[in-house]
Design a protein around this motif. Structure first.
Motif, mmCIF file in Angstrom:
data_model
loop_
_atom_site.group_PDB
_atom_site.id
_atom_site.type_symbol
_atom_site.label_atom_id
_atom_site.label_comp_id
_atom_site.label_asym_id
_atom_site.label_seq_id
_atom_site.Cartn_x
_atom_site.Cartn_y
_atom_site.Cartn_z
ATOM 1 N N PHE B 33 26.384 25.531 61.095
ATOM 2 C CA PHE B 33 27.203 25.207 62.594
ATOM 3 C C PHE B 33 26.177 24.788 63.799
ATOM 4 C CE2 PHE B 33 31.161 26.619 60.693
ATOM 5 C CZ PHE B 33 30.975 27.458 59.792
ATOM 6 N N TRP B 34 26.520 23.851 64.335
ATOM 7 C CA TRP B 34 25.773 23.791 65.719
ATOM 8 C C TRP B 34 26.636 24.071 66.748
ATOM 9 C CZ3 TRP B 34 20.684 23.120 66.687
ATOM 10 C CH2 TRP B 34 20.014 22.633 65.454
ATOM 11 N N TYR B 35 26.216 24.903 67.557
ATOM 12 C CA TYR B 35 27.152 25.369 68.940
ATOM 13 C C TYR B 35 26.181 25.128 70.093
ATOM 14 C CZ TYR B 35 30.490 27.982 66.170
ATOM 15 O OH TYR B 35 31.428 28.300 65.291
ATOM 16 N N ARG B 36 26.941 24.968 70.952
ATOM 17 C CA ARG B 36 26.531 24.855 72.628
ATOM 18 C C ARG B 36 27.066 25.579 73.477
ATOM 19 N NH1 ARG B 36 27.039 19.008 75.972
ATOM 20 N NH2 ARG B 36 29.138 19.463 75.717
ATOM 21 N N GLN B 37 26.203 26.213 74.046
ATOM 22 C CA GLN B 37 26.634 27.421 75.141
ATOM 23 C C GLN B 37 26.351 26.895 76.447
ATOM 24 O OE1 GLN B 37 24.777 31.553 74.893
ATOM 25 N NE2 GLN B 37 27.015 32.250 74.987
ATOM 26 N N THR B 38 27.450 26.858 77.334
ATOM 27 C CA THR B 38 27.226 26.757 78.845
ATOM 28 C C THR B 38 27.903 27.792 79.659
ATOM 29 O OG1 THR B 38 28.885 25.334 79.003
ATOM 30 C CG2 THR B 38 26.683 24.295 78.438
ATOM 31 N N MET B 39 27.574 27.931 80.796
ATOM 32 C CA MET B 39 28.242 28.580 81.698
ATOM 33 C C MET B 39 29.751 28.318 81.820
ATOM 34 S SD MET B 39 26.669 31.596 82.646
ATOM 35 C CE MET B 39 27.259 32.241 84.407
ATOM 36 N N MET B 40 29.853 27.268 82.187
ATOM 37 C CA MET B 40 31.190 26.523 82.504
ATOM 38 C C MET B 40 31.878 26.441 81.145
ATOM 39 S SD MET B 40 31.268 25.671 85.479
ATOM 40 C CE MET B 40 32.525 24.766 85.797
ATOM 41 N N PHE B 91 22.956 26.509 69.703
ATOM 42 C CA PHE B 91 22.855 27.444 68.639
ATOM 43 C C PHE B 91 22.830 26.817 67.311
ATOM 44 C CE2 PHE B 91 22.004 31.354 70.655
ATOM 45 C CZ PHE B 91 22.701 31.363 71.901
ATOM 46 N N CYS B 92 22.298 27.222 66.321
ATOM 47 C CA CYS B 92 22.624 26.829 65.001
ATOM 48 C C CYS B 92 23.006 28.256 64.394
ATOM 49 C CB CYS B 92 21.149 26.272 64.406
ATOM 50 S SG CYS B 92 21.426 26.112 62.553
ATOM 51 N N ALA B 93 24.036 28.266 63.624
ATOM 52 C CA ALA B 93 24.571 29.452 62.613
ATOM 53 C C ALA B 93 24.661 28.899 61.350
ATOM 54 C CB ALA B 93 25.898 29.942 63.188
ATOM 55 N N ARG B 99 35.035 30.940 53.582
ATOM 56 C CA ARG B 99 36.036 31.487 53.660
ATOM 57 C C ARG B 99 36.307 32.109 55.290
ATOM 58 N NH1 ARG B 99 34.684 36.100 49.630
ATOM 59 N NH2 ARG B 99 32.990 35.997 50.928
ATOM 60 N N ALA B 100 37.779 32.250 55.481
ATOM 61 C CA ALA B 100 38.067 32.771 56.811
ATOM 62 C C ALA B 100 37.364 33.770 57.331
ATOM 63 C CB ALA B 100 39.589 32.583 57.077
ATOM 64 N N ASN B 101 37.084 34.838 56.175
ATOM 65 C CA ASN B 101 36.675 36.035 56.815
ATOM 66 C C ASN B 101 35.071 36.174 56.566
ATOM 67 O OD1 ASN B 101 36.083 35.904 53.999
ATOM 68 N ND2 ASN B 101 37.008 37.921 53.722
ATOM 69 N N GLU B 102 34.475 34.815 56.498
ATOM 70 C CA GLU B 102 32.943 34.785 56.417
ATOM 71 C C GLU B 102 32.317 35.195 57.808
ATOM 72 O OE1 GLU B 102 32.079 33.930 52.930
ATOM 73 O OE2 GLU B 102 30.533 35.416 53.793
ATOM 74 N N LYS B 103 31.322 35.739 57.653
ATOM 75 C CA LYS B 103 30.687 36.002 59.032
ATOM 76 C C LYS B 103 29.444 35.117 59.239
ATOM 77 C CE LYS B 103 26.759 39.197 58.742
ATOM 78 N NZ LYS B 103 26.285 40.821 58.926
ATOM 79 N N LEU B 104 29.175 34.530 60.716
ATOM 80 C CA LEU B 104 28.295 33.772 60.958
ATOM 81 C C LEU B 104 26.859 34.398 61.333
ATOM 82 C CD1 LEU B 104 30.547 31.254 63.176
ATOM 83 C CD2 LEU B 104 29.901 31.191 60.833
ATOM 84 N N PHE B 105 25.907 33.934 61.196
ATOM 85 C CA PHE B 105 24.469 34.392 61.245
ATOM 86 C C PHE B 105 23.756 33.402 62.151
ATOM 87 C CE2 PHE B 105 23.564 37.669 58.024
ATOM 88 C CZ PHE B 105 24.954 37.426 57.514
ATOM 89 N N PHE B 106 23.761 33.752 63.446
ATOM 90 C CA PHE B 106 23.390 32.727 64.387
ATOM 91 C C PHE B 106 21.620 32.814 64.575
ATOM 92 C CE2 PHE B 106 26.702 31.106 67.068
ATOM 93 C CZ PHE B 106 27.952 31.760 66.338
ATOM 94 N N GLY B 107 21.002 31.802 65.005
ATOM 95 C CA GLY B 107 19.625 31.855 65.300
ATOM 96 C C GLY B 107 19.598 32.215 66.693
ATOM 97 N N SER B 108 18.269 32.092 67.103
ATOM 98 C CA SER B 108 18.079 32.664 68.727
ATOM 99 C C SER B 108 18.124 31.391 69.643
ATOM 100 C CB SER B 108 16.514 33.040 68.773
ATOM 101 O OG SER B 108 16.526 34.267 67.939
ATOM 102 N N GLY B 109 18.490 30.327 69.277
ATOM 103 C CA GLY B 109 18.883 29.347 70.176
ATOM 104 C C GLY B 109 17.822 28.569 70.770
ATOM 105 N N THR B 110 18.064 27.293 71.157
ATOM 106 C CA THR B 110 17.035 26.446 71.868
ATOM 107 C C THR B 110 17.617 26.276 73.295
ATOM 108 O OG1 THR B 110 16.350 25.259 69.924
ATOM 109 C CG2 THR B 110 16.053 24.177 72.236
ATOM 110 N N GLN B 111 16.922 26.792 74.222
ATOM 111 C CA GLN B 111 17.109 26.421 75.630
ATOM 112 C C GLN B 111 16.730 25.279 75.934
ATOM 113 O OE1 GLN B 111 18.345 28.853 78.435
ATOM 114 N NE2 GLN B 111 18.752 27.040 79.060
#
Lengths: 114, 115
Positions: B33-40, B91-93, B99-111
């Motif tokens: 998964f690729w995620y993006r995190q912003t304040m907004m 973030f990449c995870a 499966r729906a109960n599978e947990k995600l493992f996240f990287g430390s992210g790229t700022q």
């Protein structure tokens, strides 16, 4: 579609006090619910998850959460806050049945005051 | 295990430049998964791969964004051309399955900062 709402973007507690972070979910089918924690400059880590077994779920670092269907809630608690608990906490929801993406809440930043 | 590895850790670029973010998932994980995190906007899912195949790219903002997963151990997210509003933590995870109960493992992210 499923969603979660986290009440309070910032919560401050004194060291040793009860931690209560609120999360309400919306889902048309039984959900799987998660709490993740993010420490500064790090990725998210799983704290605990609810997968329809016991309604009281215990996680790492002394955290626990209770699934209450009647209140559509999954609040996160810890009896006694520690300085190291200062972080941002995310509630998340996912439902079963094929691919269903994880939907995260907007996060709650926990400040622990010495 | 080394966990999910992302590079670079920080990226500063000028508007209009091409940016490539890289991710190495945990060995044996078949969902990425690729995620993006912003304040907004908080944490947004951009794209999801299963067994190297893009399954859901509905979160990709626009054609300037593209993602590839040429093999099970590598993925890239490219922005071309970059714009200041793309500034965020990406973030990449990865996870073992879908499966729906599978947990995600996240990287430390790229700022990413686009000036």
């Amino acid at each position: 579609a499923q969603s979660v709402t986290q009440l309070g973007s910032h919560v401050s507690v004194s060291e040793g006090a009860l931690v209560l972070l609120r999360c309400n979910y919306s889902s048309s089918v039984p959900p799987y619910l998660f709490w993740y924690v993010q420490y500064p400059n790090q990725g998210l880590q799983l704290l605990l998850k609810y997968t329809s077994a016991a309604t009281l779920v215990k996680g790492i670092n002394g955290f626990e959460a209770e699934f209450k269907k009647s209140e559509t809630s999954f609040h996160l608690t810890k009896p006694s806050a520690h300085m190291s608990d200062a972080a941002e906490y995310f509630c998340a929801v996912r439902v079963s049945g094929g691919y269903q993406k994880v939907t995260f809440g907007t996060g709650t930043k926990l400040q622990v005051i010495p | 295990d080394a966990g999910v590895i992302q590079s670079p850790r920080h990226e500063v670029t000028e508007m209009g430049q091409e940016v490539t973010l890289r991710c190495k998932p945990i060995s044996g994980h078949n969902s990425l998964f690729w995620y993006r995190q912003t304040m907004m906007r908080g944490l947004e899912l951009l794209i999801y791969f299963n067994n190297n195949v893009p399954i859901d790219d509905s979160g990709m903002p626009e054609d300037r964004f593209s993602a590839k997963m040429p093999n099970a151990s590598f993925s890239t997210l490219k922005i071309q051309p970059s714009e200041p509003r793309d500034s965020a933590v990406y973030f990449c995870a990865s996870s073992l399955g879908d499966r729906a109960n599978e947990k995600l493992f996240f990287g430390s992210g790229t700022q990413l900062s686009v000036l």
